[in-house]
Design an enzyme around this catalytic site. Sequence first.
Site, PDB file in Angstrom:
ATOM      1  N   LYS A  41       1.117  13.045-100.222  1.00 19.29           N
ATOM      2  CA  LYS A  41       1.878  14.273-100.025  1.00 19.29           C
ATOM      3  C   LYS A  41       1.185  15.699-100.040  1.00 19.29           C
ATOM      4  O   LYS A  41       0.003  15.497-100.249  1.00 19.29           O
ATOM      5  CB  LYS A  41       2.958  14.443-101.463  1.00 19.29           C
ATOM      6  CG  LYS A  41       2.151  14.597-102.688  1.00 19.29           C
ATOM      7  CD  LYS A  41       3.009  14.350-104.178  1.00 19.29           C
ATOM      8  CE  LYS A  41       2.348  14.624-105.309  1.00 19.29           C
ATOM      9  NZ  LYS A  41       3.172  14.105-106.336  1.00 19.29           N
ATOM     10  N   ARG A 143      12.886  16.718-114.091  1.00 14.71           N
ATOM     11  CA  ARG A 143      12.897  17.366-112.635  1.00 14.71           C
ATOM     12  C   ARG A 143      13.675  16.875-111.900  1.00 14.71           C
ATOM     13  O   ARG A 143      14.933  17.606-111.704  1.00 14.71           O
ATOM     14  CB  ARG A 143      11.163  17.116-112.287  1.00 14.71           C
ATOM     15  CG  ARG A 143      10.810  17.903-111.017  1.00 14.71           C
ATOM     16  CD  ARG A 143       9.534  17.756-110.707  1.00 14.71           C
ATOM     17  NE  ARG A 143       8.938  16.495-110.446  1.00 14.71           N
ATOM     18  CZ  ARG A 143       7.692  16.182-109.989  1.00 14.71           C
ATOM     19  NH1 ARG A 143       6.821  17.128-109.960  1.00 14.71           N
ATOM     20  NH2 ARG A 143       7.496  14.857-109.941  1.00 14.71           N
ATOM     21  N   TYR A 271     -14.118  45.995-101.336  1.00 16.59           N
ATOM     22  CA  TYR A 271     -12.809  46.815-101.552  1.00 16.59           C
ATOM     23  C   TYR A 271     -12.765  47.212-103.090  1.00 16.59           C
ATOM     24  O   TYR A 271     -12.989  46.431-103.910  1.00 16.59           O
ATOM     25  CB  TYR A 271     -11.657  45.811-101.606  1.00 16.59           C
ATOM     26  CG  TYR A 271     -11.388  45.402 -99.936  1.00 16.59           C
ATOM     27  CD1 TYR A 271     -10.896  46.537 -99.246  1.00 16.59           C
ATOM     28  CD2 TYR A 271     -11.368  44.200 -99.416  1.00 16.59           C
ATOM     29  CE1 TYR A 271     -10.712  46.586 -97.834  1.00 16.59           C
ATOM     30  CE2 TYR A 271     -10.915  44.192 -98.124  1.00 16.59           C
ATOM     31  CZ  TYR A 271     -10.718  45.221 -97.467  1.00 16.59           C
ATOM     32  OH  TYR A 271     -10.061  45.012 -95.865  1.00 16.59           O
ATOM     33  N   MET A 320      -9.745  39.114 -97.811  1.00 20.96           N
ATOM     34  CA  MET A 320      -8.850  38.087 -96.931  1.00 20.96           C
ATOM     35  C   MET A 320      -9.573  37.006 -96.205  1.00 20.96           C
ATOM     36  O   MET A 320      -9.270  35.646 -96.301  1.00 20.96           O
ATOM     37  CB  MET A 320      -7.744  38.765 -95.848  1.00 20.96           C
ATOM     38  CG  MET A 320      -6.888  38.018 -95.376  1.00 20.96           C
ATOM     39  SD  MET A 320      -5.825  38.662 -94.335  1.00 20.96           S
ATOM     40  CE  MET A 320      -5.013  39.954 -95.211  1.00 20.96           C
TER      41      MET A 320
HETATM   42  C1  LIG Z   1       2.401  13.330-107.154  1.00 23.04           C
HETATM   43  C2  LIG Z   1       3.051  12.016-107.690  1.00 23.04           C
HETATM   44  C3  LIG Z   1       2.154  10.997-108.277  1.00 23.04           C
HETATM   45  C4  LIG Z   1       0.910  11.105-108.312  1.00 23.04           C
HETATM   46  O1  LIG Z   1       0.314  11.712-109.486  1.00 23.04           O
HETATM   47  P1  LIG Z   1      -1.266  11.982-109.684  1.00 23.04           P
HETATM   48  O2  LIG Z   1      -1.469  12.459-110.992  1.00 23.04           O
HETATM   49  O3  LIG Z   1      -1.892  12.733-108.680  1.00 23.04           O
HETATM   50  O4  LIG Z   1      -2.138  10.456-109.670  1.00 23.04           O
HETATM   51  C5  LIG Z   1       2.782   9.894-108.786  1.00 23.04           C
HETATM   52  N1  LIG Z   1       4.227  10.103-108.868  1.00 23.04           N
HETATM   53  C6  LIG Z   1       5.049  10.994-108.252  1.00 23.04           C
HETATM   54  C7  LIG Z   1       6.633  11.107-108.588  1.00 23.04           C
HETATM   55  C8  LIG Z   1       4.524  12.067-107.833  1.00 23.04           C
HETATM   56  O5  LIG Z   1       5.127  13.177-107.433  1.00 23.04           O
END
Ligand SMILES: *Cc1c(COP(=O)(O)O)cnc(C)c1O
Length: 375
Positions: A41, A143, A271, A320
């Site tokens: 992701k 969540r 800056y 920046m």
């Molecule tokens: C991101 C995520 C993981 C992985 O977590 P890490 O701590 O990076 O290993 C596992 N399960 C879900 C649902 C996640 O969103």
Amino acid sequence: MMQKELVFDTTLEINMNNLVANLNYFRSLIQPKTKIMAMVKAFSYGLGTYEIARLLEQNGVDYLGVANTYEGIELRKEGIQLPIMVMKPEVESFDLVIENNLTPAIFSLYALHKLIEALKINASFNIYHPFLISIKIDTGMHRLGFDEKDIAELINNIKKYPFLKIESIFSHLAATDEAEHDNFTIQQIKSFNHFASFFENEFEYHIDKHILNSNGIIRFNDAQMDMVRLGIGLYGVASDLAVQQQLLPVSTLKSKIAQIKEIPSGETIGYNRKGVASKNIKIATIPVGYADGLSRRLGNGNWSMLVNGQKAPIIGNVCMDMVMIDVTNIECKENDEAFIFSDENPITKMAKQIGTIPYEILTSYSPRVRRVFKH
Ligand SMILES: *Cc1c(COP(=O)(O)O)cnc(C)c1O
């Protein structure tokens, strides 16, 4: 005309061999039969789009995990064939989830309802060729995920539609990296097994179970079940010190000195004149700024780059697109490399320095920073 290739000053270098070594390290921690879902992701935690997914595919991971439908579609466009789970599919776009052969994590009755609507329009699934889904359970993270009160209705609904098949159920642990919450984590795992028993009693087919993330694999190894979801560990970061030492560094952010200046005592730098030369100093300007993802909170001495192996503190505010570093006692010249983070100057330390976690550091580097993949 010959195509000219732009040589970037600032690059995020990804060591693909080390990433595979980390994958194999985690493989050594789990049973051969336990599957691995590699979390890619947020563009593989900021490190690349399809390149890392492809490498993981070639190295035999079983599943990929993405955050949303867009990320899944991007991987399919690049020809990734592995099963891909979407953690939070857009409920208005289940048609695209279906079309792109993505596995949605279903976390609410509403999401299930929207999926069923989309599947009714798409008539190609049936009991012999069902559409696979994953069910997300809330065991305390609060969540996304089903609570116990909705489980009976969920199961009834799924049974009503034989074109649906539950491939897996899963939950997410909230605090695998903090020992003070271990009792809570154990409770989450227990609760998950309790939820799982409802499904095991109601469905005749096998349903995979998974709950562990990277630090879970390290610290709650007994709960590996059918699959683990490996994220940050792949990218070289673990909360456990001993494990951290086993992992190989995956990412290096470096740039090149644009200009070197001698600054007389009393002058100011950058800056709002926040950098002050309290004596005669030598500074170097580096073309990386907060628009690239270098946090402005690292300015004014809160971080040092490495130039020819020596520490060069940031002087003044981060701009920046640029930042100045103090190279008074460092032998260097224009176009020399400056390492913003590297194995010697790690993101774990950078994260601590500004009160965040390595995940945020990695995912903050903008698309403007060229990713370079080293094999
Ligand atoms: C991101 C995520 C993981 C992985 O977590 P890490 O701590 O990076 O290993 C596992 N399960 C879900 C649902 C996640 O969103």
